[in-house]
Write a protein that holds these residues in place. Structure first.
Motif, PDB file in Angstrom:
ATOM      1  N   UNK A  60      37.065  10.338  -4.716  1.00 52.83           N
ATOM      2  CA  UNK A  60      37.644  11.434  -3.938  1.00 52.83           C
ATOM      3  C   UNK A  60      37.015  11.521  -2.551  1.00 52.83           C
ATOM      4  N   UNK A  61      35.681  11.383  -2.488  1.00 52.56           N
ATOM      5  CA  UNK A  61      34.985  11.565  -1.218  1.00 52.56           C
ATOM      6  C   UNK A  61      34.941  10.305  -0.354  1.00 52.56           C
ATOM      7  N   UNK A  62      34.923   9.146  -0.986  1.00 50.67           N
ATOM      8  CA  UNK A  62      34.715   7.917  -0.209  1.00 50.67           C
ATOM      9  C   UNK A  62      35.867   6.916  -0.314  1.00 50.67           C
ATOM     10  N   UNK A  63      36.776   7.114  -1.240  1.00 51.44           N
ATOM     11  CA  UNK A  63      37.940   6.238  -1.336  1.00 51.44           C
ATOM     12  C   UNK A  63      37.772   5.095  -2.306  1.00 51.44           C
ATOM     13  N   UNK A  64      36.729   4.292  -2.102  1.00 52.88           N
ATOM     14  CA  UNK A  64      36.456   3.166  -3.006  1.00 52.88           C
ATOM     15  C   UNK A  64      35.014   2.703  -2.797  1.00 52.88           C
ATOM     16  N   UNK A  65      34.612   1.744  -3.576  1.00 55.74           N
ATOM     17  CA  UNK A  65      33.233   1.244  -3.497  1.00 55.74           C
ATOM     18  C   UNK A  65      32.950   0.651  -2.124  1.00 55.74           C
ATOM     19  N   UNK A  66      33.904  -0.072  -1.564  1.00 55.68           N
ATOM     20  CA  UNK A  66      33.670  -0.714  -0.268  1.00 55.68           C
ATOM     21  C   UNK A  66      33.448   0.319   0.825  1.00 55.68           C
ATOM     22  N   UNK A  67      34.229   1.397   0.806  1.00 51.21           N
ATOM     23  CA  UNK A  67      34.070   2.444   1.813  1.00 51.21           C
ATOM     24  C   UNK A  67      32.727   3.158   1.649  1.00 51.21           C
ATOM     25  N   UNK A  68      32.337   3.388   0.394  1.00 53.09           N
ATOM     26  CA  UNK A  68      31.035   4.013   0.139  1.00 53.09           C
ATOM     27  C   UNK A  68      29.916   3.165   0.712  1.00 53.09           C
ATOM     28  N   UNK A  69      29.959   1.871   0.416  1.00 58.97           N
ATOM     29  CA  UNK A  69      28.857   1.021   0.850  1.00 58.97           C
ATOM     30  C   UNK A  69      28.919   0.685   2.334  1.00 58.97           C
ATOM     31  N   UNK A  70      30.078   0.858   2.946  1.00 62.53           N
ATOM     32  CA  UNK A  70      30.135   0.753   4.408  1.00 62.53           C
ATOM     33  C   UNK A  70      29.285   1.860   5.019  1.00 62.53           C
TER      34      UNK A  70
END
Length: 201
Positions: A60-70
């Protein structure tokens, strides 16, 4: 009977604070894991468990794992804290900051660079961010020759301290008073930041 209502614009504030606290917890958990594991080995479930939230909330907050780790692979905020001192006292501050990060948060965010994959896009992004946001930013503050080299050597010194404390778990460093370590080690870092050569006062 009159019903009490919250003035307009005030009701969402607690929710916003809760959301920000949750995002911070998720980022902190992801950084903790990235400082100890390869990016490819970290799952959203592991991040969620560490943060005390559910995996769907991360989405919900980051979209996906890739966006989180960006977000996690950015060093901007960490560099703000690391470099937040006047140049003439920056070496000691950097040492003190690394020790405080280890002792208070259980990890030094700069150590993420030590776990950058040797190959692949994620490692390239992490290294590029580290150079631009930490070493090159520090170099831009330095005067005199070889500013880039001196910045890299200064950062290498504090990253090495973080490795000794957090990864090698050197018992003497871990037990020593933080100010005492800063007094001993800070001048070695400061020597790269403001070198004193012939003709300097």
């Amino acid at each position: 009977m009159r019903t009490m209502t919250t003035p307009p614009g005030q009701a969402p504030a607690p929710a916003r604070r809760d959301a920000e606290a949750t995002k911070t917890a998720i980022l902190k958990a992801a950084r903790f894991l990235l400082a100890r594991h390869a990016h490819a080995d970290i799952t959203l479930k592991a991040v969620a468990e560490r943060a005390g939230v559910s995996p769907p909330l991360i989405l919900k907050y980051f979209g996906n794992k890739e966006a989180l780790f960006a977000r996690v692979m950015s060093f901007d905020t960490d560099a703000d804290d690391l470099l937040d001192a006047p140049l003439d006292g920056l070496g000691r501050h950097m040492v003190r900051h690394v020790l405080a990060s280890q002792r208070e948060r259980g990890a030094d965010p700069l150590l993420r660079i030590a776990f950058a994959p040797l190959h692949g896009d994620h490692g390239d992004v992490l290294r590029a961010n580290f150079r631009a946001q930490v070493t090159e930013r520090l170099a831009a503050r330095l005067t005199g020759p070889d500013a880039g080299l001196r910045a890299e050597l200064a950062v290498a010194a504090v990253v090495g301290l973080g490795v000794m404390y957090g990864i090698a778990r050197g018992p003497h460093v871990r037990e020593a008073d933080a100010d005492a370590v800063a007094d001993r080690y800070g001048p070695a870092v400061q020597a790269q930041l403001t070198p004193r050569g012939p003709g300097t006062s």
